[in-house]
Design an enzyme around this catalytic site. Structure first.
Site, PDB file in Angstrom:
ATOM      1  N   CYS A   1       0.831  -1.214   0.000  1.00 40.09           N
ATOM      2  CA  CYS A   1       0.000   0.000   0.000  1.00 40.09           C
ATOM      3  C   CYS A   1       0.865   1.265   0.000  1.00 40.09           C
ATOM      4  CB  CYS A   1      -0.980  -0.028   1.170  1.00 40.09           C
ATOM      5  SG  CYS A   1      -2.384   1.103   0.964  1.00 40.09           S
TER       6      CYS A   1
ATOM      7  N   HIS B   1      -3.929  -5.278   0.458  1.00 37.20           N
ATOM      8  CA  HIS B   1      -3.446  -5.759   1.752  1.00 37.20           C
ATOM      9  C   HIS B   1      -3.550  -7.291   1.824  1.00 37.20           C
ATOM     10  CE1 HIS B   1      -2.926  -1.927   3.948  1.00 37.20           C
ATOM     11  NE2 HIS B   1      -3.843  -1.487   3.089  1.00 37.20           N
TER      12      HIS B   1
ATOM     13  N   GLU C   1      -2.497  -9.164   4.151  1.00 36.77           N
ATOM     14  CA  GLU C   1      -2.552  -9.640   5.536  1.00 36.77           C
ATOM     15  C   GLU C   1      -3.961  -9.787   6.079  1.00 36.77           C
ATOM     16  OE1 GLU C   1      -2.129  -5.118   5.797  1.00 36.77           O
ATOM     17  OE2 GLU C   1      -1.448  -6.749   4.506  1.00 36.77           O
TER      18      GLU C   1
ATOM     19  N   SER D   1       1.763 -13.086  38.501  1.00 32.38           N
ATOM     20  CA  SER D   1       0.433 -12.498  38.603  1.00 32.38           C
ATOM     21  C   SER D   1      -0.668 -13.554  38.562  1.00 32.38           C
ATOM     22  CB  SER D   1       0.213 -11.515  37.458  1.00 32.38           C
ATOM     23  OG  SER D   1       0.136 -12.209  36.225  1.00 32.38           O
TER      24      SER D   1
END
Length: 509
Positions: A79, A167, A169, A221
């Site tokens: 892009c 794109h 992805e 944690s």
């Protein structure tokens, strides 16, 4: 040495998705801001240039020194990256008469081009750009077109440089994964061997070499990240790992004891520390979320420093920092444009003479879970929802008080328990209850009430970089709301958050 792909971020919201897709192909990659280039060592196999909200036609567009890398590495420009290379190397980019956004189909693909191997004609791709390439330099050639975009993809002749205006992805580009594999494997020559097993093996070996006989103190944690980090360190240095679990007064209901119990069978050396009052004192009078985060981070460091002094010759502080923490704390515009500060990202103050070791700081959340399964960590720990480091302090909007914490703990416990009983907990990536700084009028029995509002938040996500709100069943939401209002004194209204990330963040603060 681990080979890798470098992704240069020009500010696109899709940059992290590119990294996720690369790693799904079992190839390691790292993201760097375009203006903070890393050292290009022999492990680098190729470069991907991301998209951007910027235009190459603006006065000061983000710049990339293409000539420096052209003959050294294969380059895939996506892009903005594609428009940049075309515009600044003899071509022309103009504002499109109509915004090219959404699905399109590749009407033409150059026969035999390696980037499009096994990509069928008419393959659907996803466009998302307001500018378009209208002409190319003589040494650039078109290798794919749609019916409206002539330069959907190009190759620089006699090089391994490719540009695409769509794109690959995103899932809407049906053959995007195949295109990325073609670039990474066939063109860059990457070997698809970056797996959880290989990560565990190489990380433990690296930790052994790095730490030697040194002692490490690590804060647990009960969540996925710190647990996996602890087990990796335990495999590397055994009894020299000293784990500390701090009750900061901002945990979920009954979490302190349940977390300590969950580690008993794992062979970890864990000490519980009650520091509730120290955290409440530090938070007194603070409403700004950044100030709250920094106060909590400061007290965590003080507590760890106190505990570290009780361990003879401790040299390191272990942390469960993961890659999204790093990405969100470093932006293409520099630290001033970060989304939020992370309590476990960055250096330690001078008075704390500990070095930092972060065995997970290259992994996304779902990758951490895969590594945890390789390490055979209990699924009850691996399946826990992410929980913010500052705990309920950033789910209580405004000033934090012990009273608000108790109210929120009770409401959140009802919420989470109902998700589990309805079989929804494992279908939700992260859920939590938010204590809002507003009160509303209600009626209970014959009495008027003026009490607090809580908001339920539940999102679906892969790695926390993007997230969609969950469409929980109305009957489940109704049951949760009724139970909270009927059983938690101080709450008379429950609302549900239907915001996605972006533009909203997962946590409210």
């Amino acid at each position: 040495m681990q080979e890798k792909i470098i992704i240069l971020d020009f500010g696109s919201q899709f940059t992290q998705l590119i990294a996720r897709r690369v790693r799904e192909l079992n190839i390691y990659c790292e993201i760097y801001p375009f203006n903070h280039l890393p050292e290009f060592d022999p492990t680098v196999k190729g470069i991907i240039l991301s998209g951007s909200p910027h235009s190459v036609r603006q006065d000061e567009p983000p710049h990339f020194d293409y000539q420096r890398f052209r003959d050294q590495y294969p380059i895939l420009a996506v892009c903005y990256g594609a428009q940049y290379l075309a515009h600044f190397h003899g071509g022309e980019v103009q504002a499109s008469s109509t915004r090219e956004y959404g699905r399109a189909n590749l009407q033409y693909i150059q026969p035999g081009n390696p980037l499009f191997k096994d990509v069928p004609s008419n393959s659907q791709v996803w466009m998302s750009h307001a500018d378009t390439i209208v002409s190319l330099a003589d040494d650039f050639e078109v290798i794919a077109s749609t019916d409206t975009v002539r330069v959907a993809a190009y190759q620089v002749k006699n090089s391994k440089t490719y540009g695409i205006q769509f794109h690959p992805e995103v899932t809407h580009s049906i053959d995007g994964k195949q295109l990325l594999q073609n670039f990474l494997v066939d063109i860059c020559g990457c070997v698809q061997e970056w797996t959880p097993d290989s990560f565990v093996e190489t990380t433990i070996a690296a930790l052994k070499e790095k730490l030697g006989d040194d002692k490490v103190v690590l804060g647990l944690s009960g969540g996925v990240d710190s647990s996996v980090a602890a087990v990796l360190l335990h495999h590397a240095i055994g009894k020299n790992l000293h784990c500390i679990f701090v009750d900061n007064g901002l945990l979920r209901k009954d979490e302190f004891q349940s977390v300590l119990d969950s580690y008993q069978h794992m062979g970890l050396n864990v000490k519980g520390v009650d520091a509730k009052q120290r955290f409440y004192d530090a938070l007194n009078g603070l409403s700004d979320p950044e100030l709250k985060r920094k106060a909590i981070g400061r007290v965590f460091i003080e507590v760890f420093d106190d505990e570290a002094h009780r361990i003879e010759d401790v040299k390191w502080l272990g942390q469960g920092t993961i890659y999204p923490d790093i990405i969100e704390s470093v932006s293409v515009k520099g630290p001033s444009a970060t989304i939020k500060s992370h309590h476990n990202v960055g250096g330690l103050p001078d008075f704390m003479k500990l070095k930092v070791v972060e065995p997970l700081n290259t992994l996304f959340k779902d990758e951490v879970r895969k590594v945890g399964r390789t390490l055979k960590i209990d699924e009850n720990i691996l399946g826990r929802h992410p929980f913010p480091g500052p705990g309920l302090a950033i789910r209580i909007l405004g000033e934090v008080t012990p009273e608000k914490v108790q109210i929120l703990q009770e409401a959140d416990a009802i919420y989470i328990n109902n998700l589990k009983s309805a079989g929804l907990y494992n279908k939700v990536w992260q859920a939590g209850t938010i204590f809002l700084p507003v009160q509303s009028v209600g009626v209970m029995g014959d009495e008027r009430t003026y009490e607090n509002v809580v908001c339920l938040r539940a999102v679906e996500s892969l790695d926390g970089m993007t997230a969609d709100w969950c469409h929980l069943p109305y009957d489940v939401l109704a049951k949760i709301s009724n139970e909270i209002i009927n059983n938690v004194k101080g709450i008379n209204r429950v609302v549900y958050d239907i915001s996605s990330k972006p533009p909203a963040t997962i946590e409210w603060e």
